[in-house]
Motif scaffolding. Structure first.
Motif, PDB file in Angstrom:
ATOM      1  N   UNK A  28       0.866  -1.177   0.000  1.00 56.10           N
ATOM      2  CA  UNK A  28       0.000   0.000   0.000  1.00 56.10           C
ATOM      3  C   UNK A  28       0.896   1.218   0.000  1.00 56.10           C
ATOM      4  N   UNK A  29       0.924   1.890  -1.134  1.00 55.88           N
ATOM      5  CA  UNK A  29       1.793   3.046  -1.286  1.00 55.88           C
ATOM      6  C   UNK A  29       1.047   4.343  -1.062  1.00 55.88           C
ATOM      7  N   UNK A  30       1.522   5.373  -1.702  1.00 57.58           N
ATOM      8  CA  UNK A  30       0.970   6.706  -1.492  1.00 57.58           C
ATOM      9  C   UNK A  30      -0.260   6.990  -2.343  1.00 57.58           C
ATOM     10  N   UNK A  31      -0.553   6.143  -3.305  1.00 57.32           N
ATOM     11  CA  UNK A  31      -1.714   6.365  -4.159  1.00 57.32           C
ATOM     12  C   UNK A  31      -2.249   5.064  -4.699  1.00 57.32           C
ATOM     13  N   UNK A  32      -3.400   5.124  -5.349  1.00 58.96           N
ATOM     14  CA  UNK A  32      -4.044   3.921  -5.870  1.00 58.96           C
ATOM     15  C   UNK A  32      -3.170   3.195  -6.884  1.00 58.96           C
ATOM     16  N   UNK A  33      -2.414   3.929  -7.692  1.00 60.21           N
ATOM     17  CA  UNK A  33      -1.578   3.279  -8.702  1.00 60.21           C
ATOM     18  C   UNK A  33      -0.323   2.671  -8.092  1.00 60.21           C
ATOM     19  N   UNK A  34      -0.059   2.965  -6.839  1.00 61.03           N
ATOM     20  CA  UNK A  34       1.124   2.459  -6.142  1.00 61.03           C
ATOM     21  C   UNK A  34       0.726   1.405  -5.110  1.00 61.03           C
ATOM     22  N   UNK A  35      -0.447   0.809  -5.303  1.00 57.56           N
ATOM     23  CA  UNK A  35      -0.980  -0.161  -4.354  1.00 57.56           C
ATOM     24  C   UNK A  35      -1.322  -1.439  -5.106  1.00 57.56           C
ATOM     25  N   UNK A  44       6.432  -0.084  -7.656  1.00 59.32           N
ATOM     26  CA  UNK A  44       6.750   1.343  -7.594  1.00 59.32           C
ATOM     27  C   UNK A  44       6.863   1.968  -8.970  1.00 59.32           C
ATOM     28  N   UNK A  45       7.083   1.167  -9.988  1.00 59.97           N
ATOM     29  CA  UNK A  45       7.132   1.679 -11.356  1.00 59.97           C
ATOM     30  C   UNK A  45       5.790   1.516 -12.055  1.00 59.97           C
ATOM     31  N   UNK A  46       4.774   1.169 -11.259  1.00 61.84           N
ATOM     32  CA  UNK A  46       3.401   1.006 -11.730  1.00 61.84           C
ATOM     33  C   UNK A  46       3.279  -0.072 -12.806  1.00 61.84           C
ATOM     34  N   UNK A  47       4.070  -1.154 -12.617  1.00 62.67           N
ATOM     35  CA  UNK A  47       4.006  -2.315 -13.500  1.00 62.67           C
ATOM     36  C   UNK A  47       3.588  -3.506 -12.672  1.00 62.67           C
ATOM     37  N   UNK A  48       3.108  -4.524 -13.330  1.00 63.56           N
ATOM     38  CA  UNK A  48       2.692  -5.746 -12.640  1.00 63.56           C
ATOM     39  C   UNK A  48       3.774  -6.800 -12.790  1.00 63.56           C
ATOM     40  N   UNK A  49       4.043  -7.514 -11.735  1.00 67.23           N
ATOM     41  CA  UNK A  49       5.032  -8.594 -11.735  1.00 67.23           C
ATOM     42  C   UNK A  49       4.315  -9.818 -11.191  1.00 67.23           C
ATOM     43  N   UNK A  50       4.098 -10.786 -12.033  1.00 68.13           N
ATOM     44  CA  UNK A  50       3.275 -11.941 -11.658  1.00 68.13           C
ATOM     45  C   UNK A  50       4.143 -13.156 -11.384  1.00 68.13           C
ATOM     46  N   UNK A  65       3.221 -16.080 -10.479  1.00 67.40           N
ATOM     47  CA  UNK A  65       2.607 -17.300 -10.983  1.00 67.40           C
ATOM     48  C   UNK A  65       2.787 -17.474 -12.491  1.00 67.40           C
ATOM     49  N   UNK A  66       3.288 -16.472 -13.155  1.00 60.38           N
ATOM     50  CA  UNK A  66       3.577 -16.582 -14.585  1.00 60.38           C
ATOM     51  C   UNK A  66       5.080 -16.519 -14.816  1.00 60.38           C
ATOM     52  N   UNK A  67       5.804 -16.990 -13.814  1.00 64.26           N
ATOM     53  CA  UNK A  67       7.262 -17.040 -13.951  1.00 64.26           C
ATOM     54  C   UNK A  67       7.923 -15.692 -13.803  1.00 64.26           C
ATOM     55  N   UNK A  68       7.271 -14.786 -13.077  1.00 59.85           N
ATOM     56  CA  UNK A  68       7.851 -13.467 -12.872  1.00 59.85           C
ATOM     57  C   UNK A  68       7.687 -12.546 -14.051  1.00 59.85           C
ATOM     58  N   UNK A  69       6.724 -12.823 -14.896  1.00 65.80           N
ATOM     59  CA  UNK A  69       6.498 -11.990 -16.070  1.00 65.80           C
ATOM     60  C   UNK A  69       6.141 -10.587 -15.610  1.00 65.80           C
ATOM     61  N   UNK A  70       6.865  -9.627 -16.107  1.00 66.88           N
ATOM     62  CA  UNK A  70       6.667  -8.232 -15.764  1.00 66.88           C
ATOM     63  C   UNK A  70       5.973  -7.579 -16.968  1.00 66.88           C
ATOM     64  N   UNK A  71       4.780  -7.086 -16.758  1.00 69.22           N
ATOM     65  CA  UNK A  71       4.036  -6.491 -17.869  1.00 69.22           C
ATOM     66  C   UNK A  71       3.294  -5.275 -17.381  1.00 69.22           C
TER      67      UNK A  71
END
Length: 95
Positions: free
Chosen positions: A41-48, A78-84, A86-92
């Protein structure tokens, strides 16, 4: 699977190593039947975000090996990207 205490120690270590969280960020996790739930939970919705980790390989990692796996997740959050995990760490890009 790690105990709740071990999971939280790994998360706190990752937070320290990632060095991207402000003092206002809240990072934590909990064990669930299906795996780990880790959240930031960061400082804003996009950082959470919350990530449910159910990948069997990740769940078998000891505490000292899980923390380095969590660092890219924190950085991506923190860079507003998703890191999954369960998909082998796929960053998208976030949806």
């Amino acid at each position: 699977m790690l105990t709740a205490d071990e999971l939280n120690r790994a998360i706190m270590r990752a937070r320290h190593e990632a060095a991207v969280c402000a003092r206002f960020c809240v990072v934590g996790g909990e064990r669930r039947k299906s795996g780990y739930a880790i959240y930031h939970n960061g400082l804003g919705a996009s950082d959470t975000s919350e990530q449910v980790v159910s990948d069997r390989a990740i769940l078998k990692l000891p505490e000292e090996h899980l923390a380095p796996c969590l660092v890219p997740w924190l950085v991506a959050t923190h860079q507003r990207r998703r890191f999954d995990f369960d998909r082998g760490g796929v960053d998208h890009p976030a949806l």
